[in-house]
Design a protein around this motif. Structure first.
Motif, PDB file in Angstrom:
ATOM      1  N   LEU A 132       0.856  -1.185   0.000  1.00 41.27           N
ATOM      2  CA  LEU A 132       0.000   0.000   0.000  1.00 41.27           C
ATOM      3  C   LEU A 132       0.894   1.239   0.000  1.00 41.27           C
ATOM      4  O   LEU A 132       1.984   1.217   0.570  1.00 41.27           O
ATOM      5  CB  LEU A 132      -0.911  -0.010   1.234  1.00 41.27           C
ATOM      6  N   ILE A 133       0.432   2.267  -0.653  1.00 45.38           N
ATOM      7  CA  ILE A 133       1.196   3.521  -0.646  1.00 45.38           C
ATOM      8  C   ILE A 133       0.341   4.607   0.005  1.00 45.38           C
ATOM      9  O   ILE A 133      -0.841   4.773  -0.325  1.00 45.38           O
ATOM     10  CB  ILE A 133       1.559   3.968  -2.077  1.00 45.38           C
ATOM     11  N   VAL A 134       0.951   5.303   0.972  1.00 48.64           N
ATOM     12  CA  VAL A 134       0.306   6.489   1.547  1.00 48.64           C
ATOM     13  C   VAL A 134       0.986   7.684   0.888  1.00 48.64           C
ATOM     14  O   VAL A 134       2.199   7.838   0.999  1.00 48.64           O
ATOM     15  CB  VAL A 134       0.487   6.548   3.073  1.00 48.64           C
ATOM     16  N   MET A 135       0.236   8.494   0.146  1.00 54.79           N
ATOM     17  CA  MET A 135       0.877   9.517  -0.681  1.00 54.79           C
ATOM     18  C   MET A 135       0.286  10.907  -0.440  1.00 54.79           C
ATOM     19  O   MET A 135      -0.935  11.093  -0.494  1.00 54.79           O
ATOM     20  CB  MET A 135       0.713   9.142  -2.155  1.00 54.79           C
ATOM     21  N   ASP A 136       1.173  11.857  -0.163  1.00 50.51           N
ATOM     22  CA  ASP A 136       0.745  13.252  -0.018  1.00 50.51           C
ATOM     23  C   ASP A 136       0.344  13.791  -1.396  1.00 50.51           C
ATOM     24  O   ASP A 136       0.921  13.403  -2.417  1.00 50.51           O
ATOM     25  CB  ASP A 136       1.915  14.070   0.563  1.00 50.51           C
ATOM     26  N   ILE A 137      -0.634  14.662  -1.402  1.00 51.96           N
ATOM     27  CA  ILE A 137      -1.073  15.251  -2.678  1.00 51.96           C
ATOM     28  C   ILE A 137      -0.041  16.243  -3.201  1.00 51.96           C
ATOM     29  O   ILE A 137       0.276  16.270  -4.382  1.00 51.96           O
ATOM     30  CB  ILE A 137      -2.431  15.976  -2.476  1.00 51.96           C
ATOM     31  N   TYR A 183       1.150  -0.543 -11.413  1.00 53.69           N
ATOM     32  CA  TYR A 183       1.011  -0.769  -9.970  1.00 53.69           C
ATOM     33  C   TYR A 183      -0.475  -0.911  -9.632  1.00 53.69           C
ATOM     34  O   TYR A 183      -1.285  -0.039  -9.961  1.00 53.69           O
ATOM     35  CB  TYR A 183       1.619   0.396  -9.182  1.00 53.69           C
ATOM     36  N   THR A 184      -0.860  -2.012  -8.986  1.00 58.87           N
ATOM     37  CA  THR A 184      -2.285  -2.281  -8.745  1.00 58.87           C
ATOM     38  C   THR A 184      -2.668  -2.190  -7.269  1.00 58.87           C
ATOM     39  O   THR A 184      -3.837  -2.334  -6.922  1.00 58.87           O
ATOM     40  CB  THR A 184      -2.659  -3.681  -9.255  1.00 58.87           C
ATOM     41  N   GLY A 185      -1.669  -1.986  -6.409  1.00 70.10           N
ATOM     42  CA  GLY A 185      -1.978  -1.916  -4.973  1.00 70.10           C
ATOM     43  C   GLY A 185      -2.759  -0.655  -4.628  1.00 70.10           C
ATOM     44  O   GLY A 185      -2.835   0.287  -5.419  1.00 70.10           O
ATOM     45  N   PRO A 186      -3.354  -0.646  -3.425  1.00 71.40           N
ATOM     46  CA  PRO A 186      -4.099   0.549  -3.022  1.00 71.40           C
ATOM     47  C   PRO A 186      -3.170   1.742  -2.752  1.00 71.40           C
ATOM     48  O   PRO A 186      -2.060   1.560  -2.260  1.00 71.40           O
ATOM     49  CB  PRO A 186      -4.821   0.113  -1.745  1.00 71.40           C
ATOM     50  N   ILE A 187      -3.644   2.937  -3.117  1.00 74.57           N
ATOM     51  CA  ILE A 187      -2.896   4.176  -2.835  1.00 74.57           C
ATOM     52  C   ILE A 187      -3.834   5.098  -2.058  1.00 74.57           C
ATOM     53  O   ILE A 187      -4.925   5.434  -2.527  1.00 74.57           O
ATOM     54  CB  ILE A 187      -2.437   4.889  -4.124  1.00 74.57           C
ATOM     55  N   LEU A 188      -3.382   5.489  -0.868  1.00 70.18           N
ATOM     56  CA  LEU A 188      -4.183   6.380  -0.020  1.00 70.18           C
ATOM     57  C   LEU A 188      -3.628   7.799  -0.135  1.00 70.18           C
ATOM     58  O   LEU A 188      -2.441   8.021   0.094  1.00 70.18           O
ATOM     59  CB  LEU A 188      -4.119   5.910   1.442  1.00 70.18           C
TER      60      LEU A 188
END
Lengths: 173, 518
Positions: B444-449, B468-473
Motif C-alpha cells: 500500500l502507498i500512503v501519498m501526499d497530494i 502498480y495495482t496496490g491501493p494508494i491512499l
C-alpha cells in the motif's frame, strides 16, 4: 402709467400642470384631481411689474396639452406676446415635448419671450430632472423655474418675470 | 350653390336648435352694437348693448381685425364651451358663438381616458425601467459576490492546507509523547494540555472552514455506497477515547434492520455525527453519551442522547444559528458552529435535525436523512459495535510506502505504523515514490497530494500507467481535491484529510488492505 395688455399662451404636454398653474396664479388655489383641458380656456390677471405700480394685464390662453401642435393649436397661439412653457419634472419626456413645442412656435410665429416651468417640484420622490440638467438649461439662456402649482413655489415669480419682459417690450423700454 | 328651400329650412332649423348661434356685432372699441340669439346658451347672460365685450370674451384682445378667425372649443369663464368665429363686418366685427357643449363633453371624456391611460403607461414603464435597473444592479452585485466567493474559496483551500499540515505534526507527536511509558507525570499533564489545546484548535479550524465553505455554497453532496457499520466503528474509534477521558459511558448501536450498505454522502453524514457526538461529550460531565441508528423505509435516523445539563427552552430556537452560544456554553471551548454545520449539511442532504431537551434531563438530537438501501454482502449486525479501536489481522504485516515531503509527517506516520506492526519505507517526492514503488512493490502507498518534483496525482497516475495495482491512499490538506471523483480520477483508492486521527488512519489502512485481499 396706463396698463397694457399681453396675450400669453400656456403650452406643454398633457397633464404637466398648465391649468393648475393658471389656477394657482389667478385664484391662488389648487385641486388634486386631474381634468384634461379641451380646446382653450382663457383667463386674465393684472400684474404689477415695477415699483412705480406699472401694470400689465395678461390674457392667459391655457391651451390643451399636446406633445406636438396642430394647425388649430397654432391658431390659438397666434397673437401671443409671449408664452409659458410647462414641463412635468416627474416625466423627463415632457421636457423634450416642451422644447419641441417651442420650436414649432418659433417656426410659425418667430422668436417670442418665454419662461420654462419645471412643475410638480412637490413630488420629490418621482422627480426625474437632475440639477445638472436644470443648470444646463439656465446656462443656455432658458429662464427656468422649478415650480409647484400645488404649493405655489415659484409660480408668481416665474410669471412675473415673463410679465416684466412683456411690459418692457410693450412700452418700448 | 343654393340648397332647395326645404333643405335650407331644415339646415336653418338644425343650426338654430343644435348650435344655438349667438351673433354679436362689436365696434373697433369692442362695444356691443347689436346682438342676435340666446346669450344664456353661451354663459353670457346679462349682456347688454353698449357693453365692452372683452370683459366676457378676453380672446378678442390682440386679434387682427382684417381676417376671419375660427377659435374652436373656447371655454368661457362661466364654464360654457363654444366655437367662436370672428368675422370682419365693414368697420365692425361679428363675433359668432356656436354651442359646443356636447362636443366638448364627448371630447373631454375620451381625451381624459386617453391621457390617464398614457400616464398610467408612463408610470408602468418607469417602474419597469426601475426594475430593470434594480435587476442590473443586483446582477452586478451577484457577480461581485460570486467573485468574492471564488476568492474566499481559494483562500479557504489555501488556509486549510496551511493549517492542517502543521496540526498533523502537533497532534500526532503530542499523542506519541503522552503514550510514552516513561513520561514524567508532571510533564504528562502538560502534554495532555497541549493535546487538548491542539484538538480544540483543530476542531475550531475545521468548523470555521466548513462553515465558510457552506456559506459560499462550496459543499456538494456526493452519494457513495457506504458500509454504515464500518463508518460507525470508525466514529467509535475516534470518539470513545474522548468519552473515556471524561469517565463517560459511550455506546454506538445500530438496529438490526439497518441495511449493511446504504447510498448516502458518507463524508457529510460522518461529519454531522462527529459534530453532534463531539458536542454531547463536551457538554456532558457525567453519565453517558449514546448514538443509536435506525432504519425506517428509506430514512436513516440517528439519535445522539446525552445526560448533560440540557438546553433551556429559549436557547433551543437559536441553537442552530452560527456562532450562537447557549447559556452555559459560553465558558466552554468552541465557536458555536457545530450544530449550524450539522443542520446545514442535513438540509443539503434533504434531511432534518430535531432537538429534544430540558434543563437537567439531558439532550437528544435526532437526524433524519433520506437514503437508499443497497443490496450487498451481509456483515455481522449483532447491534453492538466495537469501540475499543481494535484493528487487527494479517494486514499489519504489510509493507507500506509513505510518500511525503514533510519530514515531520513522515516520522510521525512511520512511528504509528511501525508501532502497529507495519513495515514502512519512505520517499520524499513523487518521483522517488514512483521509483521505489515500482522497485519494492509495497502492499500500500500512503501519498501526499502536494510534493515537489512530481506531485501526488501525477505520481499516482504514473504508477497506474506503469501497472502498480496496490491501493494508494491520498493524504490531502487541500479542500479542493478532497472529492472521491478527483481521487479516483488520479488513480488513488481513497483519501483522508490532514490532520488525521491515528485510529482513522489505521482503520482506513486495514480496510484498504483487506479490500485488496492482502
Amino acid at each position: 402709467m396706463m396698463g397694457v395688455t399681453a396675450k400669453v399662451s400656456l403650452v406643454g404636454d398633457f397633464a404637466v400642470g398648465k391649468t393648475s398653474t393658471v389656477t394657482r396664479f389667478v385664484d391662488d388655489s389648487f385641486s388634486e384631481s386631474y381634468l384634461t383641458t379641451v380646446g382653450v380656456k382663457i383667463d386674465t390677471k393684472e400684474v404689477v411689474v415695477d415699483e412705480a405700480d406699472s401694470r400689465i394685464k395678461l390674457i392667459i390662453w391655457d391651451i390643451a396639452g399636446k406633445g406636438r401642435f396642430s394647425d388649430t393649436d397654432m391658431n390659438y397661439v397666434r397673437g401671443s406676446s409671449g408664452y409659458l412653457l410647462v414641463a412635468d419634472g416627474t416625466r423627463r419626456e415632457t421636457l423634450d415635448s416642451a422644447f419641441h413645442l417651442r420650436d414649432q412656435i418659433e417656426e410659425t410665429h418667430g422668436s417670442l419671450p418665454y419662461v420654462l416651468f419645471l412643475n410638480k417640484s412637490d413630488l420629490e420622490e418621482s422627480w426625474e430632472l437632475s440639477e445638472a440638467v436644470i443648470s444646463g438649461l439656465r446656462a443656455n439662456g432658458v429662464s427656468t423655474y422649478v415650480t409647484s402649482a400645488k404649493t405655489g413655489d415659484n409660480v408668481q415669480a416665474g410669471i412675473k418675470e415673463l410679465a416684466e419682459t412683456l411690459h418692457r417690450r410693450a412700452v418700448g423700454s | 350653390m343654393r340648397f332647395p328651400a326645404a333643405v335650407q329650412a331644415y339646415l336653418d332649423d338644425w343650426v338654430q336648435n343644435d348650435a344655438k348661434p349667438l351673433c354679436c356685432r362689436i365696434s373697433r372699441a369692442y362695444t356691443l352694437k347689436e346682438m342676435h340669439g340666446d346669450p344664456s346658451s353661451h354663459g353670457l347672460d346679462g349682456l347688454s348693448l353698449g357693453d365692452d365685450l372683452r370683459a366676457v370674451a378676453p380672446f378678442l384682445e390682440d386679434f387682427q381685425w382684417g381676417t376671419n378667425v375660427v377659435l374652436p372649443l373656447v371655454s368661457s369663464v362661466a364654464g360654457f364651451a363654444s366655437h367662436v368665429h370672428l368675422i370682419p363686418y365693414g368697420e365692425d366685427r361679428l363675433v359668432i358663438y356656436l354651442d359646443a357643449r356636447e362636443e366638448f363633453a364627448n371630447k373631454q371624456q375620451s381625451q381624459q381616458a386617453t391621457n390617464e391611460a398614457r400616464l398610467l403607461n408612463y408610470r408602468q414603464n418607469r417602474l419597469l425601467e426601475e426594475l430593470i435597473d434594480a435587476k442590473a444592479e443586483l446582477d452586478g452585485r451577484r457577480r461581485e459576490a460570486e467573485e468574492n466567493s471564488r476568492r474566499k474559496s481559494e483562500f479557504i483551500a489555501s488556509m486549510s492546507h496551511e493549517f492542517r499540515t502543521p496540526l498533523t505534526a502537533v497532534i500526532g507527536y503530542t499523542r506519541l509523547m503522552r503514550k510514552q511509558s516513561d513520561l514524567d507525570p508532571a510533564l504528562g499533564e502538560k502534554v495532555k494540555a497541549v493535546e487538548r489545546a491542539s484538538d480544540h484548535l483543530l476542531s475550531l479550524v475545521e468548523n470555521l472552514l466548513d462553515q465558510a465553505r457552506l456559506e459560499v455554497g462550496g459543499v456538494k453532496i456526493r452519494h457513495t455506497v457506504t458500509d454504515i457499520r464500518r463508518m460507525l466503528e470508525d466514529l467509535s474509534m475516534i470518539l470513545a477515547p474522548l468519552a473515556a477521558e471524561k469517565g463517560l459511558c459511550f455506546e454506538i448501536t445500530a438496529d438490526g434492520n439497518v441495511p449493511s450498505f446504504i447510498e448516502i454522502d458518507e463524508l457529510r453524514f460522518r461529519q454531522i455525527l462527529l459534530n453532534l457526538l463531539g458536542n454531547a461529550i463536551k457538554f456532558t460531565e457525567s453519565g453517558s453519551v449514546t448514538l443509536s441508528v435506525a432504519w425506517d423505509d428509506g430514512s436513516l435516523n440517528a439519535t445522539v442522547e446525552d445526560t448533560g445539563p440540557g438546553i433551556p427552552k429559549a436557547d433551543q430556537e437559536r441553537i442552530f444559528e452560527a456562532f450562537h452560544r447557549a447559556e452555559g456554553a459560553v465558558r466552554r471551548p468552541g465557536a458555536g458552529l457545530g450544530l449550524t454545520i450539522a443542520l446545514t449539511l442535513a438540509e443539503l442532504m434533504g434531511g432534518e435535525i430535531q432537538i429534544r431537551s430540558s434543563v437537567g434531563s439531558g439532550t437528544a438530537v435526532s437526524v433524519g436523512l433520506p437514503a437508499e438501501a443497497i443490496r450487498g454482502p451481509v456483515v455481522d449486525d449483532s447491534g453492538l459495535l466495537k469501540s475499543d479501536g481494535e484493528v487487527g489481522g494479517r494486514a499489519q504485516t504489510a509493507h507500506i510506502l509513505i510518500a511525503e515531503d514533510d519530514d515531520e509527517i513522515v516520522r510521525l506516520v512511520t512511528l504509528h505504523l511501525e508501532g502497529a506492526g507495519y513495515r514502512v519505507s519512505a520517499a520524499s517526492n513523487g518521483r522517488q515514490a514512483v521509483d521505489s514503488a515500482l522497485a519494492e512493490s509495497p502492499d500500500l502507498i500512503v501519498m501526499d497530494i502536494s510534493m515537489p518534483v512530481l506531485d501526488g496525482p501525477e505520481a499516482a497516475r504514473e504508477l497506474r500507467d506503469q501497472g502498480y495495482t496496490g491501493p494508494i491512499l491520498a493524504l490531502t490538506g487541500s479542500e479542493l481535491v478532497e472529492t472521491p471523483e478527483f481521487a479516483l480520477g488520479c488513480g488513488f483508492t481513497d483519501y483522508i484529510k490532514k490532520p488525521f486521527h491515528v485510529p482513522e488512519l489505521l482503520s482506513t489502512l486495514v480496510r484498504m488492505l483487506l479490500a485488496a485481499r492482502f
